[in-house]
Design a protein around this motif. Structure first.
Motif, PDB file in Angstrom:
ATOM      1  N   LEU A  13      30.639  34.676  33.537  1.00 19.99           N
ATOM      2  CA  LEU A  13      31.674  35.551  32.989  1.00 19.99           C
ATOM      3  C   LEU A  13      33.038  35.049  33.422  1.00 19.99           C
ATOM      4  O   LEU A  13      33.157  34.335  34.422  1.00 19.99           O
ATOM      5  CB  LEU A  13      31.501  36.993  33.489  1.00 19.99           C
ATOM      6  CG  LEU A  13      30.256  37.743  33.038  1.00 19.99           C
ATOM      7  CD1 LEU A  13      30.172  39.086  33.757  1.00 19.99           C
ATOM      8  CD2 LEU A  13      30.274  37.943  31.537  1.00 19.99           C
ATOM      9  N   GLY A  14      34.052  35.465  32.714  1.00 14.20           N
ATOM     10  CA  GLY A  14      35.408  35.123  33.079  1.00 14.20           C
ATOM     11  C   GLY A  14      35.933  36.023  34.186  1.00 14.20           C
ATOM     12  O   GLY A  14      35.331  37.044  34.535  1.00 14.20           O
ATOM     13  N   ARG A  15      37.076  35.637  34.712  1.00  6.64           N
ATOM     14  CA  ARG A  15      37.706  36.390  35.799  1.00  6.64           C
ATOM     15  C   ARG A  15      37.983  37.845  35.399  1.00  6.64           C
ATOM     16  O   ARG A  15      37.677  38.773  36.149  1.00  6.64           O
ATOM     17  CB  ARG A  15      39.003  35.696  36.213  1.00  6.64           C
ATOM     18  CG  ARG A  15      39.745  36.396  37.339  1.00  6.64           C
ATOM     19  CD  ARG A  15      41.002  35.643  37.733  1.00  6.64           C
ATOM     20  NE  ARG A  15      40.703  34.327  38.267  1.00  6.64           N
ATOM     21  CZ  ARG A  15      40.413  34.079  39.552  1.00  6.64           C
ATOM     22  NH1 ARG A  15      40.394  35.055  40.408  1.00  6.64           N
ATOM     23  NH2 ARG A  15      40.152  32.859  39.951  1.00  6.64           N
ATOM     24  N   SER A  16      38.533  38.049  34.224  1.00  4.22           N
ATOM     25  CA  SER A  16      38.863  39.406  33.782  1.00  4.22           C
ATOM     26  C   SER A  16      37.616  40.279  33.679  1.00  4.22           C
ATOM     27  O   SER A  16      37.638  41.450  34.057  1.00  4.22           O
ATOM     28  CB  SER A  16      39.566  39.385  32.427  1.00  4.22           C
ATOM     29  OG  SER A  16      40.798  38.727  32.535  1.00  4.22           O
ATOM     30  N   ALA A  17      36.529  39.716  33.181  1.00  2.00           N
ATOM     31  CA  ALA A  17      35.288  40.477  33.041  1.00  2.00           C
ATOM     32  C   ALA A  17      34.750  40.895  34.407  1.00  2.00           C
ATOM     33  O   ALA A  17      34.302  42.037  34.587  1.00  2.00           O
ATOM     34  CB  ALA A  17      34.250  39.662  32.286  1.00  2.00           C
ATOM     35  N   VAL A  18      34.812  40.003  35.383  1.00  2.00           N
ATOM     36  CA  VAL A  18      34.327  40.338  36.727  1.00  2.00           C
ATOM     37  C   VAL A  18      35.214  41.414  37.343  1.00  2.00           C
ATOM     38  O   VAL A  18      34.715  42.390  37.916  1.00  2.00           O
ATOM     39  CB  VAL A  18      34.250  39.088  37.628  1.00  2.00           C
ATOM     40  CG1 VAL A  18      33.930  39.469  39.069  1.00  2.00           C
ATOM     41  CG2 VAL A  18      33.208  38.109  37.094  1.00  2.00           C
ATOM     42  N   TYR A  19      36.528  41.279  37.201  1.00  2.00           N
ATOM     43  CA  TYR A  19      37.412  42.302  37.759  1.00  2.00           C
ATOM     44  C   TYR A  19      37.238  43.644  37.039  1.00  2.00           C
ATOM     45  O   TYR A  19      37.378  44.701  37.660  1.00  2.00           O
ATOM     46  CB  TYR A  19      38.871  41.848  37.741  1.00  2.00           C
ATOM     47  CG  TYR A  19      39.204  40.988  38.938  1.00  2.00           C
ATOM     48  CD1 TYR A  19      39.287  41.539  40.218  1.00  2.00           C
ATOM     49  CD2 TYR A  19      39.423  39.625  38.811  1.00  2.00           C
ATOM     50  CE1 TYR A  19      39.575  40.762  41.323  1.00  2.00           C
ATOM     51  CE2 TYR A  19      39.714  38.834  39.909  1.00  2.00           C
ATOM     52  CZ  TYR A  19      39.788  39.416  41.168  1.00  2.00           C
ATOM     53  OH  TYR A  19      40.067  38.645  42.272  1.00  2.00           O
ATOM     54  N   ASP A  20      36.891  43.624  35.758  1.00  2.00           N
ATOM     55  CA  ASP A  20      36.582  44.874  35.051  1.00  2.00           C
ATOM     56  C   ASP A  20      35.341  45.537  35.651  1.00  2.00           C
ATOM     57  O   ASP A  20      35.297  46.754  35.815  1.00  2.00           O
ATOM     58  CB  ASP A  20      36.362  44.631  33.555  1.00  2.00           C
ATOM     59  CG  ASP A  20      37.647  44.442  32.793  1.00  2.00           C
ATOM     60  OD1 ASP A  20      38.728  44.805  33.325  1.00  2.00           O
ATOM     61  OD2 ASP A  20      37.585  43.928  31.656  1.00  2.00           O
TER      62      ASP A  20
END
Length: 57
Positions: A13-20
């Motif tokens: 997953l991308g960074r934004s997805a993990v932070y979400d």
């Protein structure tokens, strides 16, 4: 304890997805100063409960 980039690689997953996932508390983490660390057990639990959540939809 895993870093966000390590979790990104394992979940593909991308960074934004993990932070979400962290923001919505779907994936547990702890704060160490300004850094976020994800316990290995939290990632394992997330991976194991994910198929159950998707079949419930």
């Amino acid at each position: 304890m895993l870093t966000v980039p390590q979790v990104m690689a394992r979940l593909q997953l991308g960074r934004s997805a993990v932070y979400d996932l962290l923001r919505t508390r779907q994936l547990a983490s702890i704060a160490l100063g300004r850094a976020r660390r994800i316990p290995t057990r939290a990632l394992t639990d997330f991976i194991h409960t994910r198929p159950e959540q998707e079949t419930a939809v």
